[in-house]
Design an enzyme around this catalytic site. Structure first.
Site, mmCIF file in Angstrom:
data_model
loop_
_atom_site.group_PDB
_atom_site.id
_atom_site.type_symbol
_atom_site.label_atom_id
_atom_site.label_comp_id
_atom_site.label_asym_id
_atom_site.label_seq_id
_atom_site.Cartn_x
_atom_site.Cartn_y
_atom_site.Cartn_z
ATOM 1 N N ARG A 1 0.485 -1.502 0.269
ATOM 2 C CA ARG A 1 0.076 -0.356 0.111
ATOM 3 C C ARG A 1 0.618 0.816 0.266
ATOM 4 O O ARG A 1 0.277 2.345 -0.425
ATOM 5 C CB ARG A 1 -0.306 0.102 1.164
ATOM 6 C CG ARG A 1 -1.811 0.987 1.484
ATOM 7 C CD ARG A 1 -3.137 0.693 0.449
ATOM 8 N NE ARG A 1 -2.358 1.629 -0.567
ATOM 9 C CZ ARG A 1 -2.878 1.026 -2.616
ATOM 10 N NH1 ARG A 1 -4.000 0.304 -2.325
ATOM 11 N NH2 ARG A 1 -2.299 2.099 -3.570
ATOM 12 N N LYS B 1 2.674 24.886 -3.606
ATOM 13 C CA LYS B 1 0.989 24.093 -3.294
ATOM 14 C C LYS B 1 1.285 22.723 -3.094
ATOM 15 O O LYS B 1 0.214 21.879 -4.254
ATOM 16 C CB LYS B 1 -0.020 25.117 -4.264
ATOM 17 C CG LYS B 1 0.102 26.446 -4.005
ATOM 18 C CD LYS B 1 -1.586 26.665 -5.422
ATOM 19 C CE LYS B 1 -1.572 28.120 -5.000
ATOM 20 N NZ LYS B 1 -2.263 29.076 -5.908
ATOM 21 N N LYS C 1 4.947 39.004 -3.371
ATOM 22 C CA LYS C 1 3.742 39.055 -3.415
ATOM 23 C C LYS C 1 3.099 40.393 -3.142
ATOM 24 O O LYS C 1 3.763 40.828 -2.220
ATOM 25 C CB LYS C 1 2.844 37.752 -3.026
ATOM 26 C CG LYS C 1 3.550 36.667 -3.397
ATOM 27 C CD LYS C 1 3.320 35.120 -3.150
ATOM 28 C CE LYS C 1 1.689 35.097 -3.284
ATOM 29 N NZ LYS C 1 1.806 34.596 -4.989
ATOM 30 N N GLU D 1 4.995 40.122 -8.136
ATOM 31 C CA GLU D 1 3.337 40.101 -8.277
ATOM 32 C C GLU D 1 3.326 40.670 -9.052
ATOM 33 O O GLU D 1 2.952 41.965 -8.342
ATOM 34 C CB GLU D 1 2.939 38.599 -7.250
ATOM 35 C CG GLU D 1 1.941 38.139 -7.959
ATOM 36 C CD GLU D 1 0.646 37.948 -6.890
ATOM 37 O OE1 GLU D 1 0.840 36.980 -6.371
ATOM 38 O OE2 GLU D 1 -0.017 38.219 -5.472
ATOM 39 N N ASP E 1 0.215 37.635 -12.613
ATOM 40 C CA ASP E 1 -0.730 37.337 -11.696
ATOM 41 C C ASP E 1 -2.325 37.188 -12.269
ATOM 42 O O ASP E 1 -2.736 38.790 -12.019
ATOM 43 C CB ASP E 1 -0.756 37.186 -10.038
ATOM 44 C CG ASP E 1 -2.241 36.610 -9.148
ATOM 45 O OD1 ASP E 1 -1.607 35.292 -9.974
ATOM 46 O OD2 ASP E 1 -2.233 37.550 -8.925
#
Length: 287
Positions: A99, A134, A166, A196, A217
């Site tokens: 597994r 992410k 960002k 960004e 973005d």
């Protein structure tokens, strides 16, 4: 394809402890210790194979004498019924490790498959498909490895190897100019600074501030095309934000240099892969 061996060993140790704990109650109470098997790992759907070295490492951790023999190369296109690997060894080892080995293999092959499909979709353009941060906590190294197997490229590995300014950084710093100047004064000259931007005004400010890379973005195609024209090759341009199979061709056609896709890792569906036990035979001289 490089996998950090130390991190892989640590990850396998944690995963085995999570799954096996004090022992495999089912296998140990049913399967004799002196039985060996030949096992076959098989694809059940089309895709791209990734993670075979990881699956092999799981089985060898349980039994160094087990033979794990890949039958396809990493990054190979696979179809239902294809044998990805053959195992020869103790039945208990094969069943106990099944597994966990498949979990790694299915997850990484799913990421490689999504990546390869997007890379193929933009093959006619001079553009790189890259991943993001992410990722599944603890699995970033392996998931970014699977992106490379699928033909994609890695963005920064973490917060430590590049500067990406960002929207929230810009807001706290007081503007793009202030953010870039602050970063430039504190990081080594070898570190790239990416900014960004959300609109054309932001693009102009990033250029004026001396950004090394400009990210567009969540821009629509028309705005993105105009941004690429304004930048005019002065710095690399990255497109990001909700880009997938339905939109990636149009994004690539704007002339951007890089397309980052979070879905490569955060939304990839595990590939359907199974392990079938074939021939049974006594272990030679072992109990």
């Amino acid at each position: 394809m490089f996998i950090n061996e130390r991190l892989l060993n640590e990850l396998i140790s944690r995963a085995l402890d999570e799954d096996i704990g004090s022992g495999d109650l089912t296998t140990n109470s049913i399967v004799p210790g002196d039985i060996a098997v030949v096992g076959y790992i098989k694809a059940k759907q089309r895709g791209v194979a990734a993670g075979l070295p990881v699956a092999g490492a799981v089985f060898r951790r349980l039994d160094p004498d087990l033979q794990f023999m890949p039958r396809v190369a990493e990054g190979a296109r696979i179809s239902p019924g294809d044998v990805l690997a053959q195992l020869n060894g103790r039945a208990r080892t094969v069943l106990t490790g099944e597994r966990l080995a498949l979990n790694f293999l299915q997850r990484l092959s799913g990421i490689a498959t999504v990546t390869a499909d997007l890379v193929e979709a933009v093959r006619g353009y001079s553009v790189r498909i890259v991943d993001t941060r992410k990722t599944t906590p603890g699995l970033r190294q392996l998931e970014k490895y699977a992106v490379r197997v699928g033909g994609g490229h890695n963005h920064r590995l973490g917060l430590f190897d590049a500067v990406l300014i960002k929207d929230n950084h810009i807001r706290v710093a007081g503007g793009i100019k202030q953010a870039v100047e602050s970063a430039r004064s504190r990081v080594p000259h070898t570190v790239k600074i990416e900014v960004e931007t959300e609109d054309l005004n932001g693009v102009l400010k990033a250029l004026e501030a001396g950004a090394d890379i400009i990210m567009l973005d969540n821009m629509d195609i028309r705005t993105m095309t105009e941004a690429v024209r304004l930048i005019n090759g002065r710095v690399p341009v990255e497109a990001s934000g909700g880009i997938g199979a339905q939109t990636i061709d149009a994004v690539a056609a704007t002339g951007v240099d890089i397309i980052s896709v979070g879905a490569l890792t955060h939304s990839a569906v595990a590939l359907d892969i199974s392990l079938d036990v074939g021939e049974l035979k006594p272990m030679r001289g072992r109990a």
